[in-house]
Design an enzyme around this catalytic site. Structure first.
Site, mmCIF file in Angstrom:
data_model
loop_
_atom_site.group_PDB
_atom_site.id
_atom_site.type_symbol
_atom_site.label_atom_id
_atom_site.label_comp_id
_atom_site.label_asym_id
_atom_site.label_seq_id
_atom_site.Cartn_x
_atom_site.Cartn_y
_atom_site.Cartn_z
ATOM 1 N N LYS A 1 46.752 32.304 41.726
ATOM 2 C CA LYS A 1 45.818 32.907 40.784
ATOM 3 C C LYS A 1 45.507 31.914 39.665
ATOM 4 O O LYS A 1 46.425 31.343 39.049
ATOM 5 C CB LYS A 1 46.416 34.188 40.185
ATOM 6 C CG LYS A 1 46.558 35.315 41.209
ATOM 7 C CD LYS A 1 45.208 35.865 41.633
ATOM 8 C CE LYS A 1 45.360 37.145 42.463
ATOM 9 N NZ LYS A 1 44.040 37.666 42.894
ATOM 10 N N ASP B 1 42.514 31.752 43.820
ATOM 11 C CA ASP B 1 41.683 32.906 43.476
ATOM 12 C C ASP B 1 41.423 32.894 41.977
ATOM 13 O O ASP B 1 42.336 33.119 41.185
ATOM 14 C CB ASP B 1 42.382 34.214 43.885
ATOM 15 C CG ASP B 1 41.449 35.421 43.776
ATOM 16 O OD1 ASP B 1 40.315 35.249 43.257
ATOM 17 O OD2 ASP B 1 41.849 36.520 44.197
ATOM 18 N N GLU C 1 38.643 31.686 46.201
ATOM 19 C CA GLU C 1 38.091 33.037 46.130
ATOM 20 C C GLU C 1 37.366 33.265 44.809
ATOM 21 O O GLU C 1 37.892 32.916 43.744
ATOM 22 C CB GLU C 1 39.241 34.059 46.180
ATOM 23 C CG GLU C 1 39.426 34.732 47.499
ATOM 24 C CD GLU C 1 40.506 35.792 47.406
ATOM 25 O OE1 GLU C 1 40.252 36.856 46.811
ATOM 26 O OE2 GLU C 1 41.607 35.534 47.911
ATOM 27 N N ASP D 1 34.765 37.730 47.049
ATOM 28 C CA ASP D 1 35.639 38.911 47.013
ATOM 29 C C ASP D 1 34.966 40.012 46.198
ATOM 30 O O ASP D 1 34.257 40.864 46.762
ATOM 31 C CB ASP D 1 37.024 38.531 46.456
ATOM 32 C CG ASP D 1 37.990 39.716 46.414
ATOM 33 O OD1 ASP D 1 37.627 40.800 46.903
ATOM 34 O OD2 ASP D 1 39.112 39.568 45.884
ATOM 35 N N LYS E 1 38.235 44.302 51.367
ATOM 36 C CA LYS E 1 39.320 45.189 50.928
ATOM 37 C C LYS E 1 38.854 46.629 51.122
ATOM 38 O O LYS E 1 37.717 46.964 50.769
ATOM 39 C CB LYS E 1 39.645 44.957 49.448
ATOM 40 C CG LYS E 1 40.275 43.599 49.187
ATOM 41 C CD LYS E 1 40.490 43.370 47.704
ATOM 42 C CE LYS E 1 41.074 41.989 47.469
ATOM 43 N NZ LYS E 1 40.897 41.563 46.068
#
Ligand code: MG
Length: 367
Positions: free
Chosen positions: A162, A191, A219, A244, A268
Site C-alpha cells: 500500500k 496499490d 493498482e 480498482d 470486488k
C-alpha cells in the site's frame, strides 16, 4: 426452492495489526452477515462490510437496504428462476452494491446447494486451488520492510504494497527499502488507492522502472473518477496498471476497456454488487484481452469464500488478493474455504460449503 425469510446480523472482529491505506485505517472488521432461508429449510449465507470511503455503504445502510428495501422484494421468489431473482435484486434499488453483494452471495450459496455442487464447480470449476498475496500496510519505510520480510518468511511470495498516503518520493523509498530487505524473488504489486496525480505517478513509476524495482502491477494510481488520468498513466508507463475503485459496474468496465485506460481490472464483489455482475465484468474484460484480479474489502472468510469460488471458476481471473481473513484475530465463520499459508482450498460441500447449524449457533451466541 422458495425464498422464505431473510435475516441480517452485524458482527465485529478485531484485526491483529491495523490495516492502513491511502484512504483509511481499519482496526476492527465490522460486517453485516445475511442469511436467506428457503421454504424447504436450506440456509444461504452472504456478507457485506461497510467501506465508507469506497462504496459509500455503512453498517446501517446495508442493513436497511437488505431488511427494508431489497429483501422484501425477494421473499416468495423461486430460485429455480434465478435470473428473475437477480433482476429483482438489481432493480429494486440503485447503488447499495455491498448490500446487493451480500444477498447475491447467499443466493449463489443456495444455487450451489440446489445443484448439489460446490459453487466454484457450478460456475465453471476452472481452478481447484488458489494462492493469495498478502498486503503490507502503508507505514514508514523501515516498518514496511520489516513487515514484508515477516510475510515472506511465512511463505507469501506475492506482496501487495500500500502506497499513496503522502509524498510520492517517499513511496519510491518505501519500495527500495522493501526490495533491499526481501531481495528480487517475491513479486511486488503496488496499490496507491487513488493517492497519486497522473503526472507524478508517471514520474514515480518511471523511477521505479529505471531502478529495476520489478513492480508486477500498480493498482488505482489516480482518483476513481479520473479515467483520463488513469489512461494517461497507462499510456506513459511500461508497468501494467490496474483499475480498482474506477470500476464498480459492467458499464464502468466498458468505458475503461474501450479507452484502454487500464491493463488489468480488480473485481470486488462489494463494488460489483455480487457474483452475477462480477461475471459480466469479467466476460467484458476477457473479450478485450484484459485479465482480472479478484480482491476484497476487509471481510471475514464468509465474503472471501464467495469471492474465491467466483475467482477460481473463471480462467480470466488470474490474480487473487484474499488475505483479509488472515488479518483477523478470530475466525468466526464455520466452514467455507480453508487456508494453508498462501494456499486456498475449497470444500466438497455444496454452495459455499458453510456449516449452517454451527453458524446459527455462533451468531445467536454473539447476538
Ligand atoms: Mg485496490
Amino acid at each position: 426452492m422458495i425464498i422464505h425469510s431473510i435475516e441480517t446480523f452485524s458482527v465485529a472482529v478485531p484485526l491483529t495489526k491495523p490495516f492502513k491505506t491511502a484512504l483509511r485505517t481499519v482496526t476492527i472488521a465490522e460486517s453485516v452477515f445475511v442469511k436467506i432461508t428457503t421454504e424447504d429449510g436450506l440456509d444461504g449465507w452472504g456478507e457485506a462490510p461497510p467501506t465508507h470511503v469506497i462504496t459509500g455503504d455503512s453498517l446501517g445502510s446495508i442493513q436497511f437496504a437488505i431488511d427494508q428495501v431489497i429483501g422484501p422484494h425477494l421473499l416468495g421468489l423461486d430460485l429455480h428462476h434465478s435470473e428473475r431473482v437477480f433482476q429483482k435484486l438489481h432493480r429494486s434499488m440503485v447503488g447499495n452494491s455491498s448490500a446487493k453483494a451480500a444477498l447475491d452471495m447467499a443466493i449463489h450459496d443456495l444455487l450451489g446447494q440446489l445443484a448439489g455442487l460446490p459453487l466454484v464447480t457450478l460456475l465453471g470449476g476452472y481452478r481447484d486451488t488458489l494462492e493469495t498475496d498478502f498486503t503490507v500496510s502503508v507505514n514508514d519505510a523501515a516498518e514496511m520492510a520489516e513487515d514484508a520480510a515477516r510475510y515472506v518468511g511465512k511463505g507469501f511470495n506475492v506482496l501487495k504494497i500500500k502506497v499513496g498516503i503522502d509524498d510520492i518520493a517517499k513511496d519510491v523509498e518505501r519500495i527500495r527499502a522493501i526490495r533491499k530487505k526481501i531481495g528480487k524473488e517475491p513479486k511486488l504489486r503496488l496499490d496507491a488507492n487513488q493517492g497519486w496525480e497522473a503526472k507524478e505517478a508517471v514520474r514515480a513509476i518511471g523511477q521505479m522502472e529505471d531502478a529495476g524495482l520489478e513492480i508486477e502491477l500498480i493498482e488505482q494510481p489516480v482518483k476513481a473518477y479520473d479515467i483520463e488520468g488513469l489512461q494517461y498513466v497507462t499510456m506513459h508507463t511500461h508497468t501494467p496498471i490496474m483499475a480498482d475503485e474506477a470500476i464498480f459496474t459492467p458499464k464502468d468496465a466498458v468505458r475503461v476497456l474501450q479507452l484502454r485506460a487500464a491493463d488489468l481490472i480488480n473485481i470486488k464483489l462489494m463494488k460489483a454488487g455480487g457474483i452475477y455482475q462480477a461475471l459480466k465484468i469479467n466476460a467484458l474484460a476477457e473479450s478485450y484481452g484484459v485479465e482480472c484480479m479478484t480482491g476484497s474489502m476487509i471481510e471475514t472468510k464468509l465474503g472471501i469464500s464467495a469471492a474465491a469460488h467466483f475467482a477460481a471458476s473463471q480462467p480470466n481471473v488470474t490474480r487473487f488478493d484474499f488475505d483479509a481473513p488472515l488479518m483477523l484475530a478470530e475466525d468466526i465463520v464455520e466452514g467455507g474455504i480453508t487456508y494453508e499459508g498462501r494456499h486456498i482450498r475449497f470444500s466438497k460441500l455444496p454452495g459455499l460449503g458453510l456449516h449452517s447449524e454451527l453458524m446459527n449457533k455462533r451468531l445467536l451466541l454473539k447476538g
